[in-house]
Design a protein around this motif. Sequence first.
Motif, mmCIF file in Angstrom:
data_model
loop_
_atom_site.group_PDB
_atom_site.id
_atom_site.type_symbol
_atom_site.label_atom_id
_atom_site.label_comp_id
_atom_site.label_asym_id
_atom_site.label_seq_id
_atom_site.Cartn_x
_atom_site.Cartn_y
_atom_site.Cartn_z
ATOM 1 N N PRO A 165 -18.583 82.242 -66.650
ATOM 2 C CA PRO A 165 -17.790 83.203 -67.443
ATOM 3 C C PRO A 165 -17.875 82.902 -68.943
ATOM 4 N N GLU A 166 -17.890 83.953 -69.751
ATOM 5 C CA GLU A 166 -17.806 83.806 -71.207
ATOM 6 C C GLU A 166 -16.317 83.863 -71.583
ATOM 7 N N ILE A 167 -15.665 82.727 -71.538
ATOM 8 C CA ILE A 167 -14.215 82.679 -71.751
ATOM 9 C C ILE A 167 -13.874 82.935 -73.214
ATOM 10 N N ILE A 168 -14.646 82.370 -74.121
ATOM 11 C CA ILE A 168 -14.494 82.625 -75.560
ATOM 12 C C ILE A 168 -15.765 83.310 -76.042
ATOM 13 N N GLN A 169 -15.592 84.381 -76.784
ATOM 14 C CA GLN A 169 -16.738 85.177 -77.208
ATOM 15 C C GLN A 169 -17.713 84.339 -78.040
ATOM 16 N N ASN A 170 -19.003 84.473 -77.682
ATOM 17 C CA ASN A 170 -20.094 83.802 -78.398
ATOM 18 C C ASN A 170 -20.034 82.276 -78.278
ATOM 19 N N TYR A 171 -19.326 81.786 -77.268
ATOM 20 C CA TYR A 171 -19.231 80.331 -77.093
ATOM 21 C C TYR A 171 -19.834 79.939 -75.753
ATOM 22 N N VAL A 172 -20.761 78.993 -75.790
ATOM 23 C CA VAL A 172 -21.414 78.482 -74.583
ATOM 24 C C VAL A 172 -20.927 77.060 -74.347
ATOM 25 N N PRO A 173 -20.464 76.740 -73.143
ATOM 26 C CA PRO A 173 -19.956 75.384 -72.888
ATOM 27 C C PRO A 173 -21.091 74.369 -72.907
ATOM 28 N N PRO A 174 -20.771 73.093 -73.070
ATOM 29 C CA PRO A 174 -21.806 72.033 -73.032
ATOM 30 C C PRO A 174 -22.338 71.870 -71.611
ATOM 31 N N LEU A 175 -23.547 72.355 -71.358
ATOM 32 C CA LEU A 175 -24.097 72.369 -70.000
ATOM 33 C C LEU A 175 -24.386 70.967 -69.471
ATOM 34 N N GLY A 176 -24.407 69.982 -70.332
ATOM 35 C CA GLY A 176 -24.601 68.619 -69.861
ATOM 36 C C GLY A 176 -23.460 68.136 -68.980
ATOM 37 N N LEU A 177 -22.299 68.781 -69.064
ATOM 38 C CA LEU A 177 -21.139 68.408 -68.248
ATOM 39 C C LEU A 177 -21.004 69.268 -67.005
ATOM 40 N N LEU A 178 -22.001 70.115 -66.724
ATOM 41 C CA LEU A 178 -21.918 71.010 -65.570
ATOM 42 C C LEU A 178 -21.811 70.255 -64.244
ATOM 43 N N PRO A 179 -22.556 69.181 -64.001
ATOM 44 C CA PRO A 179 -22.384 68.446 -62.726
ATOM 45 C C PRO A 179 -20.962 67.916 -62.543
ATOM 46 N N SER A 180 -20.410 67.321 -63.586
ATOM 47 C CA SER A 180 -19.044 66.798 -63.496
ATOM 48 C C SER A 180 -18.047 67.916 -63.260
ATOM 49 N N PHE A 181 -18.260 69.078 -63.898
ATOM 50 C CA PHE A 181 -17.364 70.229 -63.723
ATOM 51 C C PHE A 181 -17.358 70.704 -62.279
ATOM 52 N N LEU A 182 -18.542 70.830 -61.671
ATOM 53 C CA LEU A 182 -18.621 71.309 -60.287
ATOM 54 C C LEU A 182 -17.956 70.331 -59.327
ATOM 55 N N LEU A 183 -18.122 69.022 -59.553
ATOM 56 C CA LEU A 183 -17.505 68.027 -58.676
ATOM 57 C C LEU A 183 -15.981 68.089 -58.768
ATOM 58 N N LYS A 184 -15.449 68.183 -59.983
ATOM 59 C CA LYS A 184 -13.988 68.268 -60.145
ATOM 60 C C LYS A 184 -13.451 69.584 -59.604
ATOM 61 N N LEU A 185 -14.238 70.636 -59.722
ATOM 62 C CA LEU A 185 -13.807 71.930 -59.193
ATOM 63 C C LEU A 185 -13.635 71.860 -57.682
ATOM 64 N N CYS A 186 -14.486 71.082 -57.022
ATOM 65 C CA CYS A 186 -14.381 70.944 -55.566
ATOM 66 C C CYS A 186 -13.234 70.026 -55.152
ATOM 67 N N LEU A 187 -13.061 68.920 -55.874
ATOM 68 C CA LEU A 187 -12.132 67.873 -55.428
ATOM 69 C C LEU A 187 -10.721 68.016 -55.980
ATOM 70 N N ASP A 188 -10.554 68.537 -57.194
ATOM 71 C CA ASP A 188 -9.243 68.526 -57.850
ATOM 72 C C ASP A 188 -8.482 69.838 -57.746
ATOM 73 N N VAL A 189 -9.057 70.870 -57.168
ATOM 74 C CA VAL A 189 -8.389 72.170 -57.057
ATOM 75 C C VAL A 189 -7.793 72.315 -55.665
ATOM 76 N N ASP A 190 -6.536 72.782 -55.632
ATOM 77 C CA ASP A 190 -5.866 73.051 -54.354
ATOM 78 C C ASP A 190 -6.274 74.453 -53.895
ATOM 79 N N TRP A 191 -7.249 74.526 -52.998
ATOM 80 C CA TRP A 191 -7.795 75.822 -52.578
ATOM 81 C C TRP A 191 -6.923 76.519 -51.546
ATOM 82 N N CYS A 192 -5.836 75.889 -51.099
ATOM 83 C CA CYS A 192 -5.036 76.473 -50.013
ATOM 84 C C CYS A 192 -3.935 77.400 -50.520
#
Length: 689
Positions: free
Chosen positions: A579-606
């Motif tokens: 998602p483009e959360i802030i216009q014309n802003y691209v997140p640091p893609l070097g942190l994408l692996p860490s983001f995906l891991l935390k998205l799986c483990l730290d979010v309450d999906w229930c």
Amino acid sequence: SARRCHWRMEDTPVIRRLDKATVNRIAAGEVIVRPANALKELVENSLDAKSTSISVQLKQGGLKVLQVQDNGCGIRVDDFPILCERFTTSKIKSFEDLNGIKSFGFRGEALASVSHVAHVTITSKTPKASCAYRASFSDGKMIGCAPGEEAKPHPVAGVKGTTILVEDLFYNIPIRRESLRSAQDEYRRCVDVMTKYSIHYSGVSFVCKKQGQAKMDVHTLKTASKKQNIRSLYGSHIYKELIDVKAESKEFKFKMESLATNPNFNTKSFIFILFINNRLVDCASIKKAIDSVYREYLPSHSHPFVYMSLDIHPSHVDVNVHPTKREVHFLHEEHVVDEVQSAFEKSLSGANSSRVFLAQSILPNAGIPVETENGKKENISKRNSKKKDSDEGRRKPVKRVYENKLVRTDSRNPVGSLDAYFRNPEQKLRSKKAPKKQRTNLTSVRELLAEVETSCSEFLQEVFANHTFVGCVNETYCLIQFKTKLYLVNVPMVSRYLVYERAIQNFGNFARLEMSSPAPIKDLLLMALQSEECDAAKDGEDKENIAKKLTDLLISKRQMMSEYFSTEISQDGQLTALPEIIQNYVPPLGLLPSFLLKLCLDVDWCAEKPCFRGICEEFASFYNVRPKMYISHSTKNLSESHLSLKYVVQHTICPSMRSDFHPPAKLEDAGCAVQVACLENLYKIFERC
């Protein structure tokens, strides 16, 4: 060497305790600088005694004789022995009483100081006393009225009130007496003090004259108003040009009433009479603010006449800051000065509609008719007046900006400089606009948005909404300007909360950042597991299996992530868009692996609400501006494919902060925005230099 050490010890000055007479004389010299100071102290004592008539007689400008007579409540005969001792007063009982002091005197130093530098004789009668009593004082002690007499009050004939006779002022400080100017100059200063008090205390009759002369230089009636006193003391040329100026603020607890001249009057010197809580004081900031307003209307090097009475809540005023009480300090001085300045601007803009100038009574060609375009005849003077009226009707008032209020640049310019138009680096991700949708009606999302708006800091919201970007200090802090103040802002801290709020506000309405090539989620998760410690890896389970399970979890949630967060995940586990959360802003893609891991483990999906909150928090952690993720703005020869930190902060983060951002109040305590400079304070320092 022993002899040299002995000499050094003998040369070292010895600290001695000063005798009491020397201490009192030094203190008296600080309070009583000249006859006008002694007169001011004695007049204020008379006003504290509820006097309605005060008469002053002076000889040699008050150096030879200074006599003050009033009809106040008088002095009890039992109080005469300590009357001229230091720190004896009837105004306060403890230090806490200073917080609500309303009387003039409170230190008990006026009569004591006068008695240490002059010969003092006091005659007083209370309303219930059968006669008056008289006593003489020297060096703070009561002495006999004549040589050989007992040091006690003597009964004499007299009227209700007190008469204080001060003779031979500074007889024991010849250097002070010689340093004063002529007697005529000292008399002029005394008359100036009496004149100012006569205007403010319109319910009191004041008289001031030279001893032995019938002519009174100051004479006001008890029934006269303030305007009438101004006319009798300063002349009708000032009286007829007076206007009323008023201001009041319940927030800062003050009320201002002023009589000032309109733009028709001007004088070479600024006549400024200021009373704060009925005290005659000086305040350079108020005086300068008013003078700067009049500068717009008066000729160069011309000034107005201004009398002002400022009533401030007693708990906001510190009166014990100057030996002669010439100055006071009060809370919210900057805001009070701004309110007073605005009141004068408003009053003068209305009074400026009528001006008086010397001009010819009949203008040349005033009565000659001319033919208009419609064939009608009209006088030139009438046509010119109509044209002038129409021009004035179209003219809009322009609010003047004073020197100490100048702002670096316009905060409404979202860029602040031209470099954004010359350099627009290419991005690794292509932005694709999302189709317009209506705002979500999910209760959980509305509750999350309400939590953000409720915890908002109004101060930080105003600062970020109207700020101007100045520059980056380092990889963490940047400088912004708000009005006349400069703030140091923690960019990673602010950007995190900014992304979190934007993720909730644009829920289900994000534009997409499409990747140039799909990213395999399993490989990214495996990369994160190998570089970080996690609970799943500690159980001894194969990291390959953990990555597969987490990939399956994200694939199962891909429909929700696509609909609500514009995060595209293919059936075979490929990440194709963010998602483009802030216009014309691209997140640091070097942190994408860490983001995906935390998205799986730290979010309450229930649970729905915790799930949405957790996803938004992980996006905020991933998207926030981090140190060492961008090239320093000081690096030379930047390629078109690289972004500098300054560019990201100035052209993406700051513009987004100006629009509908609700920073939480806890950021204030965390030091998110720290004021480092104030233009008004710097202006005062530069003026002193």
